[in-house]
Design an enzyme around this catalytic site. Structure first.
Site, PDB file in Angstrom:
ATOM      1  N   TYR A  78       0.842  -1.198   0.000  1.00  0.00           N
ATOM      2  CA  TYR A  78       0.000   0.000   0.000  1.00  0.00           C
ATOM      3  C   TYR A  78       0.877   1.248   0.000  1.00  0.00           C
ATOM      4  O   TYR A  78       0.671   2.172  -0.793  1.00  0.00           O
ATOM      5  CB  TYR A  78      -0.928  -0.015   1.217  1.00  0.00           C
ATOM      6  CG  TYR A  78      -1.901   1.128   1.252  1.00  0.00           C
ATOM      7  CD1 TYR A  78      -3.147   1.024   0.660  1.00  0.00           C
ATOM      8  CD2 TYR A  78      -1.564   2.324   1.884  1.00  0.00           C
ATOM      9  CE1 TYR A  78      -4.043   2.082   0.688  1.00  0.00           C
ATOM     10  CE2 TYR A  78      -2.454   3.384   1.923  1.00  0.00           C
ATOM     11  CZ  TYR A  78      -3.689   3.258   1.319  1.00  0.00           C
ATOM     12  OH  TYR A  78      -4.569   4.317   1.337  1.00  0.00           O
ATOM     13  N   HIS A  93       1.568   4.136  -3.109  1.00  0.00           N
ATOM     14  CA  HIS A  93       1.372   5.572  -2.908  1.00  0.00           C
ATOM     15  C   HIS A  93       2.675   6.347  -3.078  1.00  0.00           C
ATOM     16  O   HIS A  93       2.662   7.485  -3.544  1.00  0.00           O
ATOM     17  CB  HIS A  93       0.724   5.844  -1.544  1.00  0.00           C
ATOM     18  CG  HIS A  93      -0.742   5.588  -1.556  1.00  0.00           C
ATOM     19  ND1 HIS A  93      -1.270   4.326  -1.407  1.00  0.00           N
ATOM     20  CD2 HIS A  93      -1.786   6.437  -1.730  1.00  0.00           C
ATOM     21  CE1 HIS A  93      -2.585   4.416  -1.490  1.00  0.00           C
ATOM     22  NE2 HIS A  93      -2.924   5.673  -1.687  1.00  0.00           N
ATOM     23  N   TYR A 126      -2.940  16.266   0.788  1.00  0.00           N
ATOM     24  CA  TYR A 126      -3.565  14.959   0.996  1.00  0.00           C
ATOM     25  C   TYR A 126      -2.579  14.101   1.766  1.00  0.00           C
ATOM     26  O   TYR A 126      -1.471  13.863   1.306  1.00  0.00           O
ATOM     27  CB  TYR A 126      -3.895  14.329  -0.350  1.00  0.00           C
ATOM     28  CG  TYR A 126      -4.894  13.185  -0.337  1.00  0.00           C
ATOM     29  CD1 TYR A 126      -5.025  12.316   0.743  1.00  0.00           C
ATOM     30  CD2 TYR A 126      -5.705  12.960  -1.430  1.00  0.00           C
ATOM     31  CE1 TYR A 126      -5.927  11.281   0.732  1.00  0.00           C
ATOM     32  CE2 TYR A 126      -6.623  11.929  -1.458  1.00  0.00           C
ATOM     33  CZ  TYR A 126      -6.732  11.087  -0.378  1.00  0.00           C
ATOM     34  OH  TYR A 126      -7.629  10.052  -0.386  1.00  0.00           O
ATOM     35  N   TRP A 149      -7.367   3.583 -10.557  1.00  0.00           N
ATOM     36  CA  TRP A 149      -6.635   3.522  -9.287  1.00  0.00           C
ATOM     37  C   TRP A 149      -7.367   2.606  -8.298  1.00  0.00           C
ATOM     38  O   TRP A 149      -6.753   1.792  -7.626  1.00  0.00           O
ATOM     39  CB  TRP A 149      -6.454   4.925  -8.713  1.00  0.00           C
ATOM     40  CG  TRP A 149      -5.695   4.942  -7.426  1.00  0.00           C
ATOM     41  CD1 TRP A 149      -6.210   5.038  -6.161  1.00  0.00           C
ATOM     42  CD2 TRP A 149      -4.279   4.850  -7.254  1.00  0.00           C
ATOM     43  NE1 TRP A 149      -5.211   5.011  -5.217  1.00  0.00           N
ATOM     44  CE2 TRP A 149      -4.005   4.897  -5.870  1.00  0.00           C
ATOM     45  CE3 TRP A 149      -3.215   4.737  -8.145  1.00  0.00           C
ATOM     46  CZ2 TRP A 149      -2.731   4.829  -5.346  1.00  0.00           C
ATOM     47  CZ3 TRP A 149      -1.932   4.674  -7.625  1.00  0.00           C
ATOM     48  CH2 TRP A 149      -1.692   4.721  -6.247  1.00  0.00           C
ATOM     49  N   TRP A 150      -8.685   2.758  -8.213  1.00  0.00           N
ATOM     50  CA  TRP A 150      -9.451   1.907  -7.311  1.00  0.00           C
ATOM     51  C   TRP A 150      -9.246   0.430  -7.648  1.00  0.00           C
ATOM     52  O   TRP A 150      -9.060  -0.390  -6.754  1.00  0.00           O
ATOM     53  CB  TRP A 150     -10.930   2.231  -7.397  1.00  0.00           C
ATOM     54  CG  TRP A 150     -11.352   3.508  -6.738  1.00  0.00           C
ATOM     55  CD1 TRP A 150     -10.616   4.320  -5.916  1.00  0.00           C
ATOM     56  CD2 TRP A 150     -12.626   4.115  -6.863  1.00  0.00           C
ATOM     57  NE1 TRP A 150     -11.370   5.391  -5.530  1.00  0.00           N
ATOM     58  CE2 TRP A 150     -12.600   5.295  -6.087  1.00  0.00           C
ATOM     59  CE3 TRP A 150     -13.785   3.795  -7.560  1.00  0.00           C
ATOM     60  CZ2 TRP A 150     -13.704   6.135  -5.986  1.00  0.00           C
ATOM     61  CZ3 TRP A 150     -14.879   4.628  -7.463  1.00  0.00           C
ATOM     62  CH2 TRP A 150     -14.842   5.793  -6.681  1.00  0.00           C
TER      63      TRP A 150
END
Length: 104
Positions: free
Chosen positions: A18, A22, A41, A76-77
């Site tokens: 993860y 990112h 963000y 992306w999802w």
């Protein structure tokens, strides 16, 4: 400026992946977020539970809501779906948080 927060969950055996994904955020994803008014963000991990705390600044909440309609967001999802709890459309299971305190 609107401050938004939410909680999501990453699978415990997927923390490193993860983070890696990112760290290597697709440039077109970054551009799309900025084009939709995201100026900051951050995502934080609570390792004991796998909970993710997302914190972002958006210029206009109505413009930001259009993020989920973009092709790059849906791509992306799908890319992130194996790593975390998701809905049927691959969007992260996410709960918005209510702000109860802010010190400026």
């Amino acid at each position: 400026m609107v401050r938004k927060t939410s909680v999501m969950k990453v699978y415990k055996d997927q923390y490193a992946e993860y983070k890696r994904r990112h760290d290597e955020l697709w440039p077109e994803m970054e551009t799309m977020l900025k084009d939709h008014g995201v100026s900051e963000y951050s995502i934080f991990l609570l390792e004991e539970t796998g909970q993710l705390f997302a914190y972002l600044h958006v210029e206009d909440e109505e413009v930001y809501k259009q993020v989920s309609d973009t092709d790059i967001c849906r791509k992306w999802w799908a890319y992130m779906e194996p790593l975390m709890e998701t809905n049927e459309d691959n969007s992260p299971v996410s709960t918005d948080l209510e702000e109860v305190f802010y010190l400026k």
